[in-house]
Write a protein that holds these residues in place. Structure first.
Motif, mmCIF file in Angstrom:
data_model
loop_
_atom_site.group_PDB
_atom_site.id
_atom_site.type_symbol
_atom_site.label_atom_id
_atom_site.label_comp_id
_atom_site.label_asym_id
_atom_site.label_seq_id
_atom_site.Cartn_x
_atom_site.Cartn_y
_atom_site.Cartn_z
ATOM 1 N N ASN A 54 46.942 30.480 24.287
ATOM 2 C CA ASN A 54 47.409 30.653 25.679
ATOM 3 C C ASN A 54 46.354 31.201 26.632
ATOM 4 O O ASN A 54 46.676 31.593 27.756
ATOM 5 C CB ASN A 54 48.667 31.538 25.751
ATOM 6 N N ALA A 55 45.094 31.218 26.218
ATOM 7 C CA ALA A 55 44.036 31.713 27.115
ATOM 8 C C ALA A 55 44.006 30.911 28.407
ATOM 9 O O ALA A 55 43.709 31.447 29.478
ATOM 10 C CB ALA A 55 42.684 31.628 26.406
ATOM 11 N N GLU A 56 44.345 29.616 28.308
ATOM 12 C CA GLU A 56 44.289 28.764 29.511
ATOM 13 C C GLU A 56 45.341 29.157 30.540
ATOM 14 O O GLU A 56 45.197 28.835 31.723
ATOM 15 C CB GLU A 56 44.411 27.279 29.111
ATOM 16 N N GLU A 57 46.404 29.831 30.107
ATOM 17 C CA GLU A 57 47.416 30.316 31.048
ATOM 18 C C GLU A 57 47.090 31.732 31.515
ATOM 19 O O GLU A 57 47.157 32.047 32.701
ATOM 20 C CB GLU A 57 48.809 30.310 30.392
ATOM 21 N N VAL A 58 46.737 32.590 30.554
ATOM 22 C CA VAL A 58 46.507 33.999 30.887
ATOM 23 C C VAL A 58 45.358 34.145 31.893
ATOM 24 O O VAL A 58 45.384 35.012 32.767
ATOM 25 C CB VAL A 58 46.234 34.814 29.595
ATOM 26 N N ILE A 59 44.377 33.248 31.816
ATOM 27 C CA ILE A 59 43.223 33.348 32.711
ATOM 28 C C ILE A 59 43.659 33.223 34.175
ATOM 29 O O ILE A 59 43.014 33.769 35.076
ATOM 30 C CB ILE A 59 42.150 32.283 32.347
ATOM 31 N N ASN A 60 44.776 32.532 34.413
ATOM 32 C CA ASN A 60 45.238 32.376 35.803
ATOM 33 C C ASN A 60 45.657 33.715 36.418
ATOM 34 O O ASN A 60 45.480 33.938 37.620
ATOM 35 C CB ASN A 60 46.409 31.388 35.873
ATOM 36 N N VAL A 61 46.208 34.598 35.587
ATOM 37 C CA VAL A 61 46.586 35.932 36.084
ATOM 38 C C VAL A 61 45.322 36.682 36.512
ATOM 39 O O VAL A 61 45.273 37.314 37.579
ATOM 40 C CB VAL A 61 47.338 36.728 34.985
ATOM 41 N N LEU A 62 44.279 36.580 35.680
ATOM 42 C CA LEU A 62 43.030 37.277 35.986
ATOM 43 C C LEU A 62 42.322 36.617 37.165
ATOM 44 O O LEU A 62 41.649 37.286 37.958
ATOM 45 C CB LEU A 62 42.152 37.316 34.734
ATOM 46 N N ALA A 63 42.495 35.301 37.305
ATOM 47 C CA ALA A 63 41.907 34.586 38.447
ATOM 48 C C ALA A 63 42.543 35.073 39.748
ATOM 49 O O ALA A 63 41.853 35.292 40.751
ATOM 50 C CB ALA A 63 42.116 33.080 38.290
ATOM 51 N N LEU A 64 43.847 35.267 39.711
ATOM 52 C CA LEU A 64 44.554 35.785 40.896
ATOM 53 C C LEU A 64 44.003 37.168 41.257
ATOM 54 O O LEU A 64 43.780 37.477 42.428
ATOM 55 C CB LEU A 64 46.048 35.875 40.569
ATOM 56 N N ALA A 65 43.764 37.981 40.201
ATOM 57 C CA ALA A 65 43.238 39.339 40.432
ATOM 58 C C ALA A 65 41.848 39.269 41.060
ATOM 59 O O ALA A 65 41.562 39.964 42.040
ATOM 60 C CB ALA A 65 43.188 40.104 39.112
ATOM 61 N N ILE A 66 40.993 38.413 40.529
ATOM 62 C CA ILE A 66 39.621 38.356 41.046
ATOM 63 C C ILE A 66 39.608 37.786 42.457
ATOM 64 O O ILE A 66 38.920 38.297 43.343
ATOM 65 C CB ILE A 66 38.724 37.544 40.077
ATOM 66 N N ARG A 67 40.379 36.751 42.694
ATOM 67 C CA ARG A 67 40.372 36.123 44.027
ATOM 68 C C ARG A 67 40.887 37.086 45.096
ATOM 69 O O ARG A 67 40.489 37.013 46.247
ATOM 70 C CB ARG A 67 41.209 34.830 44.013
ATOM 71 N N ASN A 68 41.767 38.000 44.683
ATOM 72 C CA ASN A 68 42.344 38.932 45.655
ATOM 73 C C ASN A 68 41.772 40.341 45.541
ATOM 74 O O ASN A 68 42.323 41.284 46.106
ATOM 75 C CB ASN A 68 43.867 38.944 45.503
ATOM 76 N N GLY A 69 40.671 40.478 44.782
ATOM 77 C CA GLY A 69 39.988 41.771 44.687
ATOM 78 C C GLY A 69 40.831 42.871 44.070
ATOM 79 O O GLY A 69 40.680 44.044 44.390
ATOM 80 N N LEU A 70 41.738 42.510 43.171
ATOM 81 C CA LEU A 70 42.605 43.522 42.549
ATOM 82 C C LEU A 70 41.813 44.390 41.588
ATOM 83 O O LEU A 70 40.934 43.913 40.871
ATOM 84 C CB LEU A 70 43.719 42.849 41.742
ATOM 85 N N GLY A 71 42.156 45.659 41.533
ATOM 86 C CA GLY A 71 41.500 46.570 40.606
ATOM 87 C C GLY A 71 42.103 46.475 39.221
ATOM 88 O O GLY A 71 43.225 45.977 39.046
ATOM 89 N N ALA A 72 41.359 47.002 38.243
ATOM 90 C CA ALA A 72 41.858 47.016 36.862
ATOM 91 C C ALA A 72 43.162 47.804 36.788
ATOM 92 O O ALA A 72 44.067 47.469 36.028
ATOM 93 C CB ALA A 72 40.804 47.620 35.945
ATOM 94 N N LYS A 73 43.256 48.867 37.633
ATOM 95 C CA LYS A 73 44.441 49.725 37.600
ATOM 96 C C LYS A 73 45.698 48.906 37.951
ATOM 97 O O LYS A 73 46.741 49.090 37.320
ATOM 98 C CB LYS A 73 44.228 50.870 38.604
ATOM 99 N N ALA A 74 45.563 48.024 38.932
ATOM 100 C CA ALA A 74 46.719 47.202 39.333
ATOM 101 C C ALA A 74 47.175 46.320 38.176
ATOM 102 O O ALA A 74 48.378 46.119 37.963
ATOM 103 C CB ALA A 74 46.348 46.357 40.545
#
Ligand SMILES: Cc1cc2nc3c(=O)[nH]c(=O)nc-3n(C[C@H](O)[C@H](O)[C@H](O)COP(=O)(O)OP(=O)(O)OC[C@H]3O[C@@H](n4cnc5c(N)ncnc54)[C@H](O)[C@@H]3O)c2cc1C
Length: 398
Positions: A359-379
């Protein structure tokens, strides 16, 4: 679709002795191909019907510039206020003897029968994906890769884990190996190469080009359109417009501005269309574009790799581990599961992430959303994900 069958077979084999009887698990290539064609066969006609319904005319043929605002297709001469180049990419010429014997990835994806021995020239994502598919379907696969490792754009540790898995399923990866020619022999081909300075040959029933793709510009007669290119790439401004001809825009692999991926082609298309209609107002922003190698298991990445972040002199922390004992992997008997995350120390921003595993191909989308929106690790750590799901592992990866 092809990979879906390979995943099913692999899953059943992995769960042999863990509640599943795997004796009948095998790929029936002709029936799989027939099934695949049900997904692709009608797409061109349906797309064209959709165009027609919106008042878009389609012409068939190789298009080339006849002037700065005109295009010739067969006997037709079309003139427009704007022209969008969306010609995609083609395999780069190999410049070797016997190049005409080398099939493309498109040929591979149309094979009516699966060859017993396959050689892939090149070690990028196409080689990785086709090798995993063909090996699961029963072919003996050899990859001849010029570089010191496969998938050089991906994290070296994760690629190492993928290489272990590739080895375990019988894929023969030969690094530092430069292909020099392909000759026909009785019943197949002989691929000649120089491996770490030593001559070597590999015999195969099919030889496939997996050595990179370049923008498909050669037959466009760019000079006639006053469209400048440099070293095989269009010279564009920040709005995807030709730097030399203001009537011409480009998108997707032909523009080669963002990564050569389907969602980027669609995104570029929207940006170029917006700029054509409203005047240059939007610049593409490719931040946080995920990229997936569809092997079994998949390798997915987004943002910076550790090497890129170090080269940029960034101050960040790395967390990385191989975790085949986590539930996500154990429940499906997958021996390869690992991750690497990079978090900037000062801002807590997620800079990059790589995951290999189920499922890495799905989970990466969550992290992509975080990076594109500058989300912190804490969020991400604070987020509440459904359990048990692969995304619920994210908190432990940071
Ligand atoms: C084996 C393989 C696997 C891939 N897997 C993935 C994946 O898993 N995920 C992903 O996101 N991307 C993947 N890609 C990349 C993806 O296919 C491309 O990035 C995407 O198709 C680019 O879209 P495009 O519209 O720019 O070009 P294309 O989809 O290549 O379309 C260009 C079209 O223009 C036509 N054309 C070219 N020149 C002319 C001319 N002079 N006149 C008229 N027509 C012309 C071509 O025939 C073609 O139909 C893969 C590519 C390959 C080869």
């Amino acid at each position: 679709v092809l990979l879906g069958a390979a995943e099913a077979v692999d899953l059943v084999r992995r769960l042999e002795g863990k509640g599943v009887d795997a004796r009948a698990a095998a790929i029936d290539w002709p029936s799989l191909m027939a099934y695949k064609r049900t997904f692709t066969r009608d797409v061109p006609a349906m797309t064209e019907q959709g165009f027609a319904a919106k008042g878009i005319a389609s012409y068939h043929g190789r298009a080339r510039f006849a002037g700065p605002r005109s295009i010739r297709v067969g006997a037709e001469l079309l003139t427009g206020r704007f022209i969008l180049l969306a010609t995609g990419a083609v395999p780069r010429p190999l410049g070797i003897e016997g190049e005409e014997h080398v099939a493309t990835s498109t040929d591979f994806l149309e094979l009516d029968a699966l060859p017993a021995r396959i050689v892939l020239i090149g070690g990028g994502y196409i080689a990785a994906e086709l090798s995993h598919l063909a090996a699961r379907a029963g072919s003996r696969v050899t990859i001849l890769q010029r570089g010191a490792r496969m998938l050089p754009a991906f994290d070296a540790d994760a690629v190492g884990w993928l290489m272990e898995r590739s080895h375990d399923i019988g894929i023969d990866v030969r690094l530092d190996t430069v292909v020099e020619g392909v000759r026909t022999i009785a019943g197949g081909y002989s691929v000649h190469a120089s491996s770490k300075g030593q001559p070597t040959t590999v015999d195969a029933d099919l030889v496939v080009h997996a050595a990179g793709r370049i923008p498909d510009l050669d037959e466009l007669d760019l000079d006639a359109g006053e469209v400048r290119a440099d070293k095989g790439r269009l010279v564009l401004d920040d709005f995807l417009r030709s730097a030399s001809n203001p009537a011409v825009y480009a998108a997707g692999d032909a523009a080669s501005r963002g990564p050569p991926l389907t969602p980027i082609a669609a995104y570029d298309g929207k940006i170029a269309a917006f700029n054509i209609v409203h005047g240059n107002a939007k610049k593409p922003d490719y931040t946080g574009t995920p990229s997936v190698v569809f092997t079994i298991p998949p390798l997915a990445t987004v943002g910076l790799t550790e090497r890129q972040a170090r080269a940029a002199g960034m101050d960040f922390r790395v967390k990385s581990a191989k975790v085949p004992d986590w539930y996500t992997a154990l429940r499906v008997g997958e021996p390869t599961y690992g991750y690497k995350t990079l978090v900037e120390n000062r801002t807590d921003r997620l800079l990059g992430a790589t995951i290999i595993g189920p499922n890495a191909e799905e989970v990466i989308n969550v992290l992509a959303l975080a990076i594109r929106n500058g989300l912190g690790a804490k969020a991400l750590e604070d987020a509440i994900f459904a359990y048990p799901t692969s995304a619920s592992d994210i908190g432990s990866m940071l």
